[in-house]
Structures are given as C-alpha cells and as structure tokens.
Design a protein around this motif. Structure first.
Motif, PDB file in Angstrom:
ATOM      1  N   ALA A 236      83.582  76.901 -12.667  1.00  0.00           N
ATOM      2  CA  ALA A 236      84.999  76.555 -12.672  1.00  0.00           C
ATOM      3  C   ALA A 236      85.610  76.783 -14.048  1.00  0.00           C
ATOM      4  O   ALA A 236      86.720  77.331 -14.174  1.00  0.00           O
ATOM      5  CB  ALA A 236      85.191  75.101 -12.243  1.00  0.00           C
ATOM      6  N   ASN A 237      84.908  76.387 -15.090  1.00  0.00           N
ATOM      7  CA  ASN A 237      85.443  76.554 -16.437  1.00  0.00           C
ATOM      8  C   ASN A 237      85.395  78.004 -16.891  1.00  0.00           C
ATOM      9  O   ASN A 237      86.254  78.446 -17.660  1.00  0.00           O
ATOM     10  CB  ASN A 237      84.706  75.639 -17.409  1.00  0.00           C
ATOM     11  CG  ASN A 237      85.228  74.216 -17.340  1.00  0.00           C
ATOM     12  OD1 ASN A 237      86.291  73.908 -17.852  1.00  0.00           O
ATOM     13  ND2 ASN A 237      84.494  73.352 -16.660  1.00  0.00           N
ATOM     14  N   MET A 238      84.403  78.769 -16.415  1.00  0.00           N
ATOM     15  CA  MET A 238      84.385  80.194 -16.744  1.00  0.00           C
ATOM     16  C   MET A 238      85.574  80.912 -16.113  1.00  0.00           C
ATOM     17  O   MET A 238      86.182  81.800 -16.729  1.00  0.00           O
ATOM     18  CB  MET A 238      83.079  80.832 -16.274  1.00  0.00           C
ATOM     19  CG  MET A 238      81.969  80.873 -17.309  1.00  0.00           C
ATOM     20  SD  MET A 238      82.404  81.735 -18.849  1.00  0.00           S
ATOM     21  CE  MET A 238      82.956  83.339 -18.237  1.00  0.00           C
ATOM     22  N   LEU A 271      81.306  86.266 -20.330  1.00  0.00           N
ATOM     23  CA  LEU A 271      80.205  85.313 -20.424  1.00  0.00           C
ATOM     24  C   LEU A 271      79.697  85.216 -21.862  1.00  0.00           C
ATOM     25  O   LEU A 271      79.426  84.125 -22.371  1.00  0.00           O
ATOM     26  CB  LEU A 271      79.068  85.726 -19.490  1.00  0.00           C
ATOM     27  CG  LEU A 271      79.315  85.513 -17.996  1.00  0.00           C
ATOM     28  CD1 LEU A 271      78.314  86.322 -17.174  1.00  0.00           C
ATOM     29  CD2 LEU A 271      79.214  84.032 -17.643  1.00  0.00           C
ATOM     30  N   ARG A 272      79.576  86.368 -22.511  1.00  0.00           N
ATOM     31  CA  ARG A 272      79.127  86.390 -23.906  1.00  0.00           C
ATOM     32  C   ARG A 272      80.158  85.775 -24.833  1.00  0.00           C
ATOM     33  O   ARG A 272      79.847  84.923 -25.676  1.00  0.00           O
ATOM     34  CB  ARG A 272      78.857  87.835 -24.347  1.00  0.00           C
ATOM     35  CG  ARG A 272      78.379  87.967 -25.795  1.00  0.00           C
ATOM     36  CD  ARG A 272      78.614  89.358 -26.359  1.00  0.00           C
ATOM     37  NE  ARG A 272      80.028  89.637 -26.603  1.00  0.00           N
ATOM     38  CZ  ARG A 272      80.703  89.257 -27.687  1.00  0.00           C
ATOM     39  NH1 ARG A 272      80.104  88.546 -28.630  1.00  0.00           N
ATOM     40  NH2 ARG A 272      81.982  89.560 -27.832  1.00  0.00           N
ATOM     41  N   TYR A 273      81.394  86.208 -24.683  1.00  0.00           N
ATOM     42  CA  TYR A 273      82.458  85.842 -25.609  1.00  0.00           C
ATOM     43  C   TYR A 273      82.798  84.361 -25.529  1.00  0.00           C
ATOM     44  O   TYR A 273      83.052  83.711 -26.552  1.00  0.00           O
ATOM     45  CB  TYR A 273      83.685  86.691 -25.293  1.00  0.00           C
ATOM     46  CG  TYR A 273      84.863  86.485 -26.196  1.00  0.00           C
ATOM     47  CD1 TYR A 273      84.858  86.980 -27.502  1.00  0.00           C
ATOM     48  CD2 TYR A 273      86.015  85.833 -25.748  1.00  0.00           C
ATOM     49  CE1 TYR A 273      85.953  86.813 -28.336  1.00  0.00           C
ATOM     50  CE2 TYR A 273      87.119  85.672 -26.571  1.00  0.00           C
ATOM     51  CZ  TYR A 273      87.078  86.160 -27.864  1.00  0.00           C
ATOM     52  OH  TYR A 273      88.178  85.992 -28.684  1.00  0.00           O
ATOM     53  N   LEU A 274      82.785  83.797 -24.333  1.00  0.00           N
ATOM     54  CA  LEU A 274      83.225  82.420 -24.136  1.00  0.00           C
ATOM     55  C   LEU A 274      82.112  81.402 -24.269  1.00  0.00           C
ATOM     56  O   LEU A 274      82.326  80.299 -24.787  1.00  0.00           O
ATOM     57  CB  LEU A 274      83.908  82.281 -22.771  1.00  0.00           C
ATOM     58  CG  LEU A 274      85.158  83.147 -22.591  1.00  0.00           C
ATOM     59  CD1 LEU A 274      85.679  83.052 -21.167  1.00  0.00           C
ATOM     60  CD2 LEU A 274      86.247  82.744 -23.578  1.00  0.00           C
ATOM     61  N   GLY A 383      86.013  74.418 -21.874  1.00  0.00           N
ATOM     62  CA  GLY A 383      86.994  74.876 -20.912  1.00  0.00           C
ATOM     63  C   GLY A 383      88.359  74.308 -21.212  1.00  0.00           C
ATOM     64  O   GLY A 383      88.661  73.945 -22.352  1.00  0.00           O
ATOM     65  N   VAL A 384      89.192  74.253 -20.182  1.00  0.00           N
ATOM     66  CA  VAL A 384      90.548  73.734 -20.327  1.00  0.00           C
ATOM     67  C   VAL A 384      90.755  72.585 -19.346  1.00  0.00           C
ATOM     68  O   VAL A 384      90.178  72.564 -18.261  1.00  0.00           O
ATOM     69  CB  VAL A 384      91.607  74.829 -20.076  1.00  0.00           C
ATOM     70  CG1 VAL A 384      91.534  75.893 -21.150  1.00  0.00           C
ATOM     71  CG2 VAL A 384      91.445  75.465 -18.697  1.00  0.00           C
ATOM     72  N   HIS A 385      91.611  71.641 -19.743  1.00  0.00           N
ATOM     73  CA  HIS A 385      91.975  70.571 -18.826  1.00  0.00           C
ATOM     74  C   HIS A 385      92.822  71.136 -17.689  1.00  0.00           C
ATOM     75  O   HIS A 385      92.597  70.847 -16.509  1.00  0.00           O
ATOM     76  CB  HIS A 385      92.770  69.498 -19.568  1.00  0.00           C
ATOM     77  CG  HIS A 385      91.940  68.607 -20.419  1.00  0.00           C
ATOM     78  ND1 HIS A 385      91.267  67.526 -19.927  1.00  0.00           N
ATOM     79  CD2 HIS A 385      91.667  68.649 -21.753  1.00  0.00           C
ATOM     80  CE1 HIS A 385      90.605  66.915 -20.905  1.00  0.00           C
ATOM     81  NE2 HIS A 385      90.828  67.592 -22.030  1.00  0.00           N
TER      82      HIS A 385
END
Length: 393
Positions: A236-238, A271-274, A383-385
């Motif tokens: 979900a956060n990705m 995936l790598r960057y985050l 992640g983000v809210h």
C-alpha cells in the motif's frame, strides 16, 4: 558509536533515506550501534555488507536472539510461535518456506495477476465516478492490496469487507493500542475460522492448498497473519509513495506514460529509490570476521535497506530516480534464504496499478503542494498519511 538507528528523513527530500546513513556508509559502513535496550551491536550500511550478512548462515533471524533497533519494539525474548517462519532459521524455516513456495505456482500467479487487473479497474472506476480530488491512499493504495490478500487467502466475498476493516485497522495511524489489540484478535479469529472452512471445503486458494499439508491450525493461522502483514501495508505504501514520487518527477512520469512497456523496470527503480522498509536484524551465532571487524557471538547486526539501495558503489548516481536504470540488484525484498516470499506478487500489483492509474487519468496531479503532503514519520514502513490527487481541469 551510533546512539540509535537513524530514522529522521530530510523534510525537503521525503524520498531520501534517513539523515546520517550516507555519512555512515561513506565513513564506517560497519559501525557500532547502541540499541534501545542497551545492547551494543552493529549497523551495516553498504550494499555489499548488507548482502553478506543476509546471505551468511552464521547470522540468525531467530526472534529470541535478536535485539531490535526500533524504539518501543521488543526483541530477544521468546522463540517465534509456530508458523512465524520469518523469525526462524533452518530447518524450521526451510520446512515452512518449502511448503509456501509450492503454493506460489505459475498458475496461481497468473490467476492473481488477472484478479489484480480486475480489482484495480474497479477501484479506478469508483475513483472516476467520485471525481477529484480524492485521497489515493483510501481510494486505491490500501484497498487494492487488501483485496489481493483476500484473493490469496480465499476470503469469501461476503466476508471481505469485515476482514479488510479489521486488517486495515492494524496499520492505521489513528488507532489506539487498545484498538490495534482488538483488530489483531479479530484478524486472528477470522483466519482461524477461515482455516476451519478450508479444511472442510477446500477451494483453489493458497490457504486451501496449505490445509492439505501437515501444518497445524495454529501454524496456518500464523502463516496467514504473516502473509497479511507482509503484503498489505508495505505494498500500500509503495503504491502511494510511488505515485507521489512520479508526480514530483515529471520527466520520469512522462517517460512511463510514453512507454508503459517500461513498467517492469520502473517498478524495480521505485523499489530501490523509495526503500519503504528500514531494514532487518540478524544475530551472530558465532564470532564472525566482517569488513575487518570481529562480530562477537550474540551481537545483533541491523542491515539498512535504504542505505544499501542508495550505495554509489553499486548504483551510479543513486539519489536520482531513473526509470530507465538497468533493473535489479536492489535489496528492497531482502536477500538470501529469507528474501520476501511474496515479492513477485508485490511486483505484479505495482506493475498493474501504476500504469493503469496513469493511463486512466492522464492529467493526474497532486491536489496540494508537494511540501504539504504529510509523511508517515511514526511508523516503521515509510509512506504517506494521505495523498490528495486530482485530474480536473
């Protein structure tokens, strides 16, 4: 000596690793780390060291041996309950892993891919009917992986809303510890009832397949919970963070829109960057010589995924998001025998959702300034809210 695991990310660079990790990687890629419980162990920040630790059987994943670097997290107490295979070593881990790997068949993955496409389309339809602005987290990022988990476990359609409600409560940031405890108990009881149903009337889902093995009900319930925890909040956060990154890198967004065929490579780069997972912990079973340092038996080593995935020794210009970068090599899913079992399913979800979203809404943009997006700073998964987006003129 590092007083604690760096967790604070730069406010003006929300996609970058926590501050201090790059300096540690450059100066002392294997450094001493003081853990919250007082244990003095190690922190590995280079790509090479992280892979070495995760692939060396002299470093244990066992729950009762590890010290955790995250404030408030408990570690080094009891062995993992039956079925919690992520916190076990061979031969127990091997047994569970082999049984689960046998359930992630090509046929099942193909079926799940088709289901991800259907589920994604349904949520994009609802998003379009609602009209902008919408919170992408609530509209797509959370419900799609939750629905996919339901497909994987074989949750009946009539029960999915209840199951998803309990499951999402486990990861919401506005729930009290009491509510989280209630949600945990509810999910455990739900999976327990689901296991009983699958034993009586097996279907084509993963949980039904596992009931045909020698696994006990307790093991099946705990495996179901592991799959839920590993596949819901992280994916979900990705999704949400990936969209945020693309919308704030217009040249990369344009490249993906021009050629949806690069989706596979784009997902690997995101995936790598985050690197939404901060890392994991291994404990030395014996004295180990590593990078010229002696890791004593019993000492825990925290491996930093964000630091490893931004290591310039492995990735040229690592702090730049480049969707055309050669794919592979990152450790977002870990490495070695404990590498994420559901990584292919996570990839499928990202490869389906991101292009579908951008194709359906070619004018998609943030509904507020990027600096006003509220990041998750009080949970382990980055992640983000919320991610308010719109596509209206």
């Amino acid at each position: 000596m590092t007083a604690g695991l760096p967790t604070r990310r730069p406010a003006d660079r929300p996609f970058d690793p926590p501050e201090g990790l790059a300096e540690l990687r450059a100066q002392r890629p294997l450094s001493r780390l003081r853990y919250p419980d007082g244990h003095v162990g190690w922190l590995a920040t280079s790509h090479t060291l992280v892979r070495e630790v995760l692939s060396d059987s002299r470093f244990s994943a066992r729950a009762e041996l590890r010290h955790l670097p995250f404030p408030g997290a408990l570690g080094g107490n009891e062995p993992a309950p039956p079925g919690i295979f992520t916190a076990m070593d061979a031969p127990e881990h091997t047994r569970y892993r082999r049984l689960l790997t046998g359930q992630f068949t090509v046929r099942r993955m193909r079926q799940l891919t088709e289901q991800v496409e259907v589920i994604t389309a349904e949520h994009l339809d609802a998003m379009e009917r609602h009209g902008g602005p919408v919170d992408l987290v609530d509209a797509v990022a959370q419900p799609v992986p939750a629905q996919v988990i339901c497909e994987l476990l074989g949750v009946p359609y009539a029960d999915r809303a209840r199951f998803q409600g309990h499951a999402l409560d486990l990861f919401r940031l506005d729930t009290s510890p009491q509510q989280v405890g209630q949600a945990y108990a509810a999910v455990q009881q739900f999976i327990r009832e689901l296991v009983a149903t699958k034993r009586a009337e097996p279907a084509e889902d993963l949980l039904s397949g596992l009931t045909a093995t020698d696994l006990s009900d307790e093991e099946l319930v705990n495996i179901g919970f592991v799959l839920l925890g590993a596949g819901l909040d992280t994916t979900a956060n990705m999704i949400a963070l990936g969209v945020f990154a693309l919308l704030t890198h217009p040249e990369q967004l344009a490249a993906l829109r021009r050629d949806p065929g690069i989706a596979d490579r784009a997902v690997e780069e995101l995936l790598r960057y985050l690197s939404v997972i901060p890392g994991t912990v291994r404990t030395a079973l014996e004295d180990v010589e590593l990078h010229g340092q002696r890791i004593a038996a019993g000492e825990s080593v925290t491996v930093s995924v964000p630091a490893a995935n931004r290591d310039p020794a492995r990735f040229p210009d690592p702090d730049t998001l480049d969707l055309l970068r050669p794919a592979g090599g990152h450790v977002a899913f870990g490495h070695g025998v404990h590498q994420c079992l559901g990584q292919q399913l996570a990839r499928v979800e990202l490869q389906v959702v991101l292009p579908a979203l951008l194709t359906r809404f070619p004018a998609l943009r943030l509904a507020l300034p990027a600096e006003d997006v509220v990041m998750r700073t009080d949970t382990l998964i980055h992640g983000v809210h919320e991610l308010p987006v719109t596509w209206q003129v």
